[in-house]
Design a protein around this motif. Sequence first.
Motif, PDB file in Angstrom:
ATOM      1  N   MET A   1      72.065  55.152  45.555  1.00 42.05           N
ATOM      2  CA  MET A   1      71.643  54.721  44.229  1.00 42.05           C
ATOM      3  C   MET A   1      71.460  53.207  44.128  1.00 42.05           C
ATOM      4  O   MET A   1      70.776  52.729  43.244  1.00 42.05           O
ATOM      5  N   VAL A   2      72.094  52.436  45.008  1.00 47.69           N
ATOM      6  CA  VAL A   2      72.024  50.974  44.881  1.00 47.69           C
ATOM      7  C   VAL A   2      71.146  50.362  45.965  1.00 47.69           C
ATOM      8  O   VAL A   2      70.288  49.535  45.692  1.00 47.69           O
ATOM      9  N   VAL A   3      71.380  50.795  47.216  1.00 51.08           N
ATOM     10  CA  VAL A   3      70.668  50.164  48.321  1.00 51.08           C
ATOM     11  C   VAL A   3      69.250  50.711  48.447  1.00 51.08           C
ATOM     12  O   VAL A   3      68.310  49.965  48.700  1.00 51.08           O
ATOM     13  N   LEU A   4      69.108  52.022  48.204  1.00 50.46           N
ATOM     14  CA  LEU A   4      67.783  52.630  48.364  1.00 50.46           C
ATOM     15  C   LEU A   4      66.725  51.996  47.455  1.00 50.46           C
ATOM     16  O   LEU A   4      65.639  51.638  47.938  1.00 50.46           O
TER      17      LEU A   4
ATOM     18  N   TYR B   1      83.892  39.712  50.990  1.00 51.57           N
ATOM     19  CA  TYR B   1      85.159  40.080  51.622  1.00 51.57           C
ATOM     20  C   TYR B   1      86.202  40.527  50.607  1.00 51.57           C
ATOM     21  O   TYR B   1      86.982  41.439  50.856  1.00 51.57           O
ATOM     22  N   LEU B   2      86.166  39.900  49.419  1.00 49.10           N
ATOM     23  CA  LEU B   2      87.086  40.348  48.365  1.00 49.10           C
ATOM     24  C   LEU B   2      86.799  41.814  48.009  1.00 49.10           C
ATOM     25  O   LEU B   2      87.704  42.655  47.958  1.00 49.10           O
ATOM     26  N   PHE B   3      85.534  42.121  47.791  1.00 47.42           N
ATOM     27  CA  PHE B   3      85.157  43.484  47.390  1.00 47.42           C
ATOM     28  C   PHE B   3      85.431  44.473  48.515  1.00 47.42           C
ATOM     29  O   PHE B   3      85.824  45.605  48.274  1.00 47.42           O
ATOM     30  N   LEU B   4      85.173  44.021  49.739  1.00 47.82           N
ATOM     31  CA  LEU B   4      85.411  44.895  50.893  1.00 47.82           C
ATOM     32  C   LEU B   4      86.877  45.331  50.917  1.00 47.82           C
ATOM     33  O   LEU B   4      87.196  46.508  51.087  1.00 47.82           O
ATOM     34  N   VAL B   5      87.759  44.355  50.740  1.00 45.02           N
ATOM     35  CA  VAL B   5      89.189  44.668  50.750  1.00 45.02           C
ATOM     36  C   VAL B   5      89.511  45.622  49.601  1.00 45.02           C
ATOM     37  O   VAL B   5      90.234  46.618  49.766  1.00 45.02           O
ATOM     38  N   PHE B   6      88.928  45.340  48.447  1.00 45.49           N
ATOM     39  CA  PHE B   6      89.210  46.185  47.283  1.00 45.49           C
ATOM     40  C   PHE B   6      88.743  47.619  47.511  1.00 45.49           C
ATOM     41  O   PHE B   6      89.477  48.578  47.237  1.00 45.49           O
TER      42      PHE B   6
ATOM     43  N   PHE C   1      76.833  44.604  45.227  1.00 38.06           N
ATOM     44  CA  PHE C   1      76.543  45.631  44.212  1.00 38.06           C
ATOM     45  C   PHE C   1      76.973  47.013  44.709  1.00 38.06           C
ATOM     46  O   PHE C   1      77.517  47.821  43.967  1.00 38.06           O
ATOM     47  N   PHE C   2      76.703  47.238  45.990  1.00 39.68           N
ATOM     48  CA  PHE C   2      77.125  48.513  46.565  1.00 39.68           C
ATOM     49  C   PHE C   2      78.633  48.705  46.402  1.00 39.68           C
ATOM     50  O   PHE C   2      79.100  49.759  45.980  1.00 39.68           O
ATOM     51  N   PHE C   3      79.403  47.652  46.695  1.00 41.15           N
ATOM     52  CA  PHE C   3      80.863  47.763  46.588  1.00 41.15           C
ATOM     53  C   PHE C   3      81.276  48.078  45.147  1.00 41.15           C
ATOM     54  O   PHE C   3      82.141  48.919  44.905  1.00 41.15           O
TER      55      PHE C   3
ATOM     56  N   ALA D   1      69.663  36.164  54.036  1.00 44.08           N
ATOM     57  CA  ALA D   1      70.831  37.035  54.129  1.00 44.08           C
ATOM     58  C   ALA D   1      71.576  37.126  52.814  1.00 44.08           C
ATOM     59  O   ALA D   1      72.182  38.147  52.490  1.00 44.08           O
ATOM     60  N   ASN D   2      71.505  36.031  52.033  1.00 47.12           N
ATOM     61  CA  ASN D   2      72.212  36.012  50.770  1.00 47.12           C
ATOM     62  C   ASN D   2      71.842  37.193  49.885  1.00 47.12           C
ATOM     63  O   ASN D   2      72.688  37.800  49.246  1.00 47.12           O
ATOM     64  N   ARG D   3      70.560  37.491  49.863  1.00 45.40           N
ATOM     65  CA  ARG D   3      70.054  38.595  49.048  1.00 45.40           C
ATOM     66  C   ARG D   3      70.729  39.898  49.461  1.00 45.40           C
ATOM     67  O   ARG D   3      71.149  40.687  48.629  1.00 45.40           O
ATOM     68  N   TRP D   4      70.832  40.100  50.776  1.00 43.30           N
ATOM     69  CA  TRP D   4      71.408  41.366  51.253  1.00 43.30           C
ATOM     70  C   TRP D   4      72.913  41.409  51.070  1.00 43.30           C
ATOM     71  O   TRP D   4      73.488  42.462  50.854  1.00 43.30           O
ATOM     72  N   THR D   5      73.544  40.245  51.149  1.00 47.91           N
ATOM     73  CA  THR D   5      74.977  40.220  50.878  1.00 47.91           C
ATOM     74  C   THR D   5      75.210  40.570  49.407  1.00 47.91           C
ATOM     75  O   THR D   5      76.152  41.279  49.058  1.00 47.91           O
ATOM     76  N   GLN D   6      74.307  40.096  48.551  1.00 48.67           N
ATOM     77  CA  GLN D   6      74.415  40.421  47.138  1.00 48.67           C
ATOM     78  C   GLN D   6      74.241  41.932  46.911  1.00 48.67           C
ATOM     79  O   GLN D   6      74.988  42.549  46.149  1.00 48.67           O
TER      80      GLN D   6
END
Lengths: 305, 364, 253
Positions: free
Chosen positions: B308-311, B202-207, B54-56, B45-50
């Motif tokens: 551009m990031v996830v694909l 979570y930091l990036f999500l809030v941002f 990047f997406f954020f 999961a760590n990979r996908w959280t990373q």
Amino acid sequence: MGQFLQQLINGLTIGSFYALIALGYTMVYGVLKLINFAHGDLFMLGAYVGLVTLMGLVVNMGMSASLLVLLAIFLIVMVVIALVGIVLERVAYRPLYRAGRLPPVVSALGAAIFIQNAVMLLYGARYRTYPEEFKAIVPEVIWTVGGARISLMQVVMLAIAFVLMAGLYIFVQYTRVGTAMRAVSLDHDIARLMGIDVYRIIALVFIIGPALGAAGGVMVGLFYGRIYFTLGWGYGLKAFTAAILGGIGNIPGAMIGGLLLGVIEALATGFVSDAWKNAIAFVVLILILIWRPTGLLGERVVEKL
Amino acid sequence: MNAMKKIKGQFSRLQGLSERRKNLIIALLALLFPPFTHLLLGMGANRWTQVANFFFIYASLGLSLNIILGYAGLFQLGHAAFYAIGAYTTAVLSTKLGIPILLLLPLSGLVAAIFAILISRPILHLRGDYLCIVTIGFGEIVRIALRNDASSLAFLGKIPGLSGFAEKVSGLVITGGPNGIFGISRPSLFGFTLRQQWHYYYLFLVFVALTVFAMRRLENSRLGRAWACIREDELAAEAMGIDTVQMKLLAFAVGAAWAGVTGGLYASWITVIAPESFSFWESVIMFCIVVLGGTGSIPGVLVGAAGMVVLPELLRQVLLNIQQWRMLLFGAAMVLMMVFRPQGLWPSRRVRLGMEEEESLAAS
Amino acid sequence: MALLEVSDLTKNFGGLTAVSHLDFHIDEGDILGMIGPNGAGKTTVFNLITGIYPPNSGEIRFNGGSLLGLKPHSITERGIARTFQTIRVFPNLTVMENVMAGRHCRTRAGLMGAIVRPQSQQQEEVSILQEVERHLRFMHLWPYRDELAKNLPYGDQRRLEIARALATDPRLLILDEPAAGLNEQEGRQLMDLIGQIRTSGITIFLIEHDMKVVMGVSDRIVVLDNGEKIAAGTPAEVQTNPRVIEAYLGREE
């Protein structure tokens, strides 16, 4: 003085490559108001096709390297890349003529990424060298003039660039088709009313521009002897800068802009700092645009009210 | 309150219905993403959280560029410069002076905005494609300057009267040259320091949520309307009393500030930055995020960033055996996307409204 | 008292003199018409007053202060609004948003206002909408408020431009051939509206190619030919002026 002359000559040589590539940007922009960001990669592709043709003719078919072979290589490369140019126009740009300004830019960037990675898949990610046999065509002769060294190779490069540019200029200024091309760049609708087939002119521009860029690719391969798949990015950006510097859409402007940019870069390398040469080139560009917002030879746009 | 309702009513065709419910679902999904992927994939999961992080970062960069490119219609293709300035401001001040990251974030935005105002003032009168090359030029100048570091300015010592300057500067290390800066500290609040990918998530999500909120308000404000007018017809906007120079500067400054803060966040997350992280290619990605998603559209930019990031990451997972084809397919996809959906994946309501009306006109 | 005073105004484009030593003034509350053959320099006069071109020499004073060196937006802020000869509405904005643009220079909300939306900003937005509604109703455009401007018929776009200009609260409204491209009935309606605008206290300066339109609505008329003023006065005076007949009427018929 000797160093100045030396940098001037070096600058003109590099500048002639920029100028040849810049012509492709400026011609496409002239008729379509589109920045063909894939043009740098057509140039790079030209360098690779040049290498392949050379290997085929000289190494595999055993032809002796001569001026005739050189001519043949240029011809073959220019034809091949012109075909790629036509396909590019058909696939990536023609469907987008009415889509506004930004979508064609993204399409062009996508095409650039595609060409780059296609070349990487075919020829590898490492740099490739033009074989030694090729050197025989242009013997290594060096003259010393006023403290500066000029090689025969530099003279040949400048001569080829000059012939191609003069040919283009005569074509655009003095032939019927060239006149039609200029008409299209002024106004599509009126050109169409005058009986000009606008799409054919656009296709023609996508033949001539890439062909000239491809010639530049072969020249860079010959001159430096080594090519790599990301070559188009840097040269493309420089050539685009040159086209803007001269006034994009203006053919003599691209030639002058290319030569000027080459000279600025060489002088910056020689007299200021090699590490900063690209930054200096951009600073000069920005200063020139602040002074003349549409480039050196660009027309002043007077807005009609 | 009645008046605000009235305002909403006026824009009814430019705003969607039952937005609140949709937003709630999205927020819930976003909040549950890390634990859910952890449950599903364990350590993978760590990979996908990373990837999500990047997406954020790119979503926020895209949204900041969208102010300049989408709202004000200015052809900016050097946005990485502002991103870089923010990242380096945070990196330099955190490693040299030990200032806490959370203080550095607003400062990074401020530095980027000041820089944007200084460089864009003399070039604002340039038209579309000329502006484009100048912004590319600024992007390159910034990258080269970061790469060369202060010591490379020793050549200025050749200028009479500056020889002292050359001596002072020759041993100076600020940006760390091509190697960049490492050991950037991590954000911490009340003694808790962010370390894990999901902390940053979570930091990036809030941002990003804050960014979206601010952008939506900006879009429907006096400033947003002024930008739209400039994009549509600059001369008419000026004649209607809009100070176009000031408004364009503001667009650059706000866009740059947001990119600068994002740069600071990025630096404190990755903890190692180098000039090549801010090349022309980065500017190209940001540009494509905005246009592929739908110029001027906030959900469009989010979708564009995902594309551009996830694909590419998904392609990496799917194309295990033909890894090297990834970028080739990616380039082709960009061309096809534009050919078949030039308005972008999720165009702004304004664009959709225009297209609907054109269709109905064509039909009638 | 003269609201706008133009004296010795000259503008050259390269070797061509578009406007030459022009003098005229507009009194508060009047409608001044400017006529002249094509290429007489009428639109150039507008562009000089609104700050789009700088003049080569001369003076333009509005409400007592000089307009020279001011940028178009601050001239609008001082109370001069205009329309364009070739329509320049914001094509992809709605009718409503077009007119809201006119309120920009009369409102103040900035970055913080936009994002935080304090009470003052909300009140400002409400006042903008009230003003916009008033102007749209006045110009008979209220029913089309949510249409994109580019989809309006030609005549409606002309009225939209006027509504947008009125939204800037001008003291002087400059109209560049407002009736161009309209049919006779639309033209009459428009002149009617222009009369009403004047009644509301706004001074009007209009260029018209069509003599009939101008004569009916103007208090005074200035006639331009080759960038020079050849006559000025009431419609009746101008109509009988031999130089006008020769330069303008005689040439056209």
